[in-house]
Scaffold this active site. Structure first.
Site, PDB file in Angstrom:
ATOM      1  N   TYR A   1       0.825  -1.204   0.000  1.00 41.78           N
ATOM      2  CA  TYR A   1       0.000   0.000   0.000  1.00 41.78           C
ATOM      3  C   TYR A   1       0.862   1.258   0.000  1.00 41.78           C
ATOM      4  O   TYR A   1       0.717   2.139  -0.861  1.00 41.78           O
ATOM      5  CB  TYR A   1      -0.951  -0.010   1.204  1.00 41.78           C
ATOM      6  CG  TYR A   1      -1.771   1.255   1.335  1.00 41.78           C
ATOM      7  CD1 TYR A   1      -2.802   1.531   0.443  1.00 41.78           C
ATOM      8  CD2 TYR A   1      -1.507   2.181   2.342  1.00 41.78           C
ATOM      9  CE1 TYR A   1      -3.547   2.702   0.548  1.00 41.78           C
ATOM     10  CE2 TYR A   1      -2.243   3.341   2.454  1.00 41.78           C
ATOM     11  CZ  TYR A   1      -3.272   3.595   1.560  1.00 41.78           C
ATOM     12  OH  TYR A   1      -3.994   4.758   1.660  1.00 41.78           O
TER      13      TYR A   1
ATOM     14  N   LYS B   1       1.569   3.942  -3.081  1.00 36.91           N
ATOM     15  CA  LYS B   1       1.220   5.344  -2.811  1.00 36.91           C
ATOM     16  C   LYS B   1       2.419   6.264  -3.071  1.00 36.91           C
ATOM     17  O   LYS B   1       2.278   7.355  -3.638  1.00 36.91           O
ATOM     18  CB  LYS B   1       0.738   5.517  -1.364  1.00 36.91           C
ATOM     19  CG  LYS B   1      -0.718   5.162  -1.133  1.00 36.91           C
ATOM     20  CD  LYS B   1      -1.626   6.256  -1.674  1.00 36.91           C
ATOM     21  CE  LYS B   1      -3.050   6.144  -1.210  1.00 36.91           C
ATOM     22  NZ  LYS B   1      -3.921   7.181  -1.794  1.00 36.91           N
TER      23      LYS B   1
END
Length: 461
Positions: free
Chosen positions: A205, A209
């Site tokens: 994640y 990002k």
């Protein structure tokens, strides 16, 4: 008189992605409530077509408890009329997951797609992108609000090529195309974790990002770009009412498991600062940043929105607050009896945690398992219950280890300057756009707002 932020939102056309996510909903409600003269809000929703998108808008956004203040103020009929006039759902076929292919598609190249769309808008004034403060990886010390350079890694000894990451992902998908959907999903999750750790990030994640931030910074051209990096987002502190939350966030899984008596020991350094920030404060910072930078050609600004720098709270303090809360107001079990919890054991290193789990739980579990095999009628429930508790503790630790032992403090100098600028305008001091973490009394907020909000809106007790 209207505040600067409210004035800014008037007659604006806004595209909001990430709906019906937690933060996007809080943003939509805030705009509708404070500035009904917004021109139009386009909400990107996962749906096959316009009809499905409208159904999702109703059931997963507007019918939520979050909108009860607006519903009470306007009445159902006026609220529906306002929504029909101001909100346009836009169907999109995307999924959100920790798989590497999906993470790259949404967090990395999805961000680039939004940027390219924004650059084509005739009167585009600003792109505000919500990232996460944890793109910093597992660094310690004071972590500044600085942009990533394209190709930068946290491992220090290699260069990151995002196009190569894309090709590797496609190649891996091709290799496993004949596997079951479950095997594909697990393989892509594992592959994402491997690639993230290779470049110095703790999980897929935050890695995807960070790559999204890199692409936006490189290709933004003259479009004003604001990147908001919130820390761990918690329930609303004040608006539209205290305690609203949806789903179990990082800290909440631990609080709920503890309150249900399922967490007897846990991996965490009691002195680790747990950086929490209420959702309404994040939204207020987003609107204030958009107001400050809209139309400023060529601007790129980064705001870390958290509490660790200005008003830190440690895991040990949070543990004490939760222990006091559940001792005074225990949750009710399935049998209708209150669940009594003990304070539990916190272990500060993975080595100590593993040893403790082995000696206190896993060895007794093996003994119970043998008894269960020989005398299946005698200890079955005890074995199953202990096994479930161990699995839950190990799962939570594996998932949240990067945060539980985190040694960084997020510098929020840019955000503090934004707060000071807001405070210079006397019209803003009504509290509608408060995002100063120093105003949070952690004991009061966790005890009287956050845990009751979890119980009401997530556990629904």
């Amino acid at each position: 008189m209207e505040s600067n932020c409210v004035q800014f939102l008037g007659n604006k056309t806004i595209l909001i992605t990430g709906a019906p996510g937690f933060l996007a909903k809080v943003l939509v409600e805030k705009i509708l409530r404070l500035q009904p003269n917004v021109k139009k809000m386009y909400l990107l929703l996962r749906a096959r077509d316009n009809k499905s998108a409208m159904q999702r808008l109703r059931s997963e956004v507007l019918e939520m408890d979050l909108f009860k203040v607006l519903r009470n103020d306007l009445g159902e009929e006026k609220l529906n009329a306002l929504v029909r006039e101001k909100i346009e759902p836009v169907p999109a076929t995307t999924n959100f997951d920790e798989r590497y292919d999906i993470g790259l598609g949404i967090n990395t190249f999805g961000a680039l797609n939004v940027l390219n769309f924004a650059k084509k808008c005739v009167k585009g004034q600003l792109l505000l992108h919500v990232s996460t403060a944890y793109v910093s990886g597992e660094k310690s010390g004071l972590l500044p609000e600085t942009p990533f350079k394209m190709g930068e890694t946290l491992s220090g000894n290699r260069k990151l090529d995002i196009n190569i990451e894309l090709e590797l992902m496609k190649q891996k998908l091709k290799e496993i195309q004949d596997c079951s959907e479950q095997e594909i999903s697990q393989t892509m999750k594992d592959f994402g974790m491997t690639r993230a750790k290779l470049h110095g990030w703790p999980n897929t994640y935050v890695f995807t990002k960070a790559m999204g931030e890199m692409l936006m910074g490189k290709y933004r051209e003259n479009l004003p770009l604001v990147i908001i990096r919130p820390t761990m987002i918690t329930s609303t502190m004040a608006e539209p009412f205290p305690g609203w939350i949806e789903g179990l966030k990082t800290l909440d899984s631990v609080i709920v498991a503890y309150g249900k008596g399922r967490l007897k020991c846990f991996l965490a350094d009691p002195n680790t600062v747990f950086d929490l920030i209420p959702a309404d404060m994040v939204v207020n910072a987003m609107i204030a940043a958009a107001t400050a930078h809209s139309g400023n050609t060529g601007t790129q600004a980064i705001y870390q929105v958290g509490s660790s720098c200005q008003n830190p709270v440690t895991f040990g303090e949070l543990h004490d607050i939760a222990a006091r809360y559940f001792a005074k107001s225990p949750l009710v079990g399935r049998n209708g009896s209150p669940i009594l919890v003990t304070k539990g054991t916190i272990l500060p290193t993975m080595g100590q945690f593993s040893l403790y789990m082995t000696l206190v739980f896993k060895l007794p579990l093996q003994i119970l398992r043998l008894i269960n095999i020989i005398y299946p009628w005698s200890q079955g429930d005890k074995y199953s219950d202990l096994s479930r508790k161990i699995n839950l503790a190990m799962r939570l630790v594996a998932l949240y280890q990067p945060y539980l032992l985190f040694k960084g403090i997020f510098d929020d100098l840019n955000t503090e300057r934004l707060r000071m600028k807001r405070n210079e305008n006397i019209k803003e001091l009504d509290g509608s756009f408060e995002f100063d973490p120093k105003s949070i009394d952690w004991d009061d907020y966790i005890t009287n707002t956050h845990i009751p909000g979890l119980i009401t809106y997530v556990l629904k007790q």
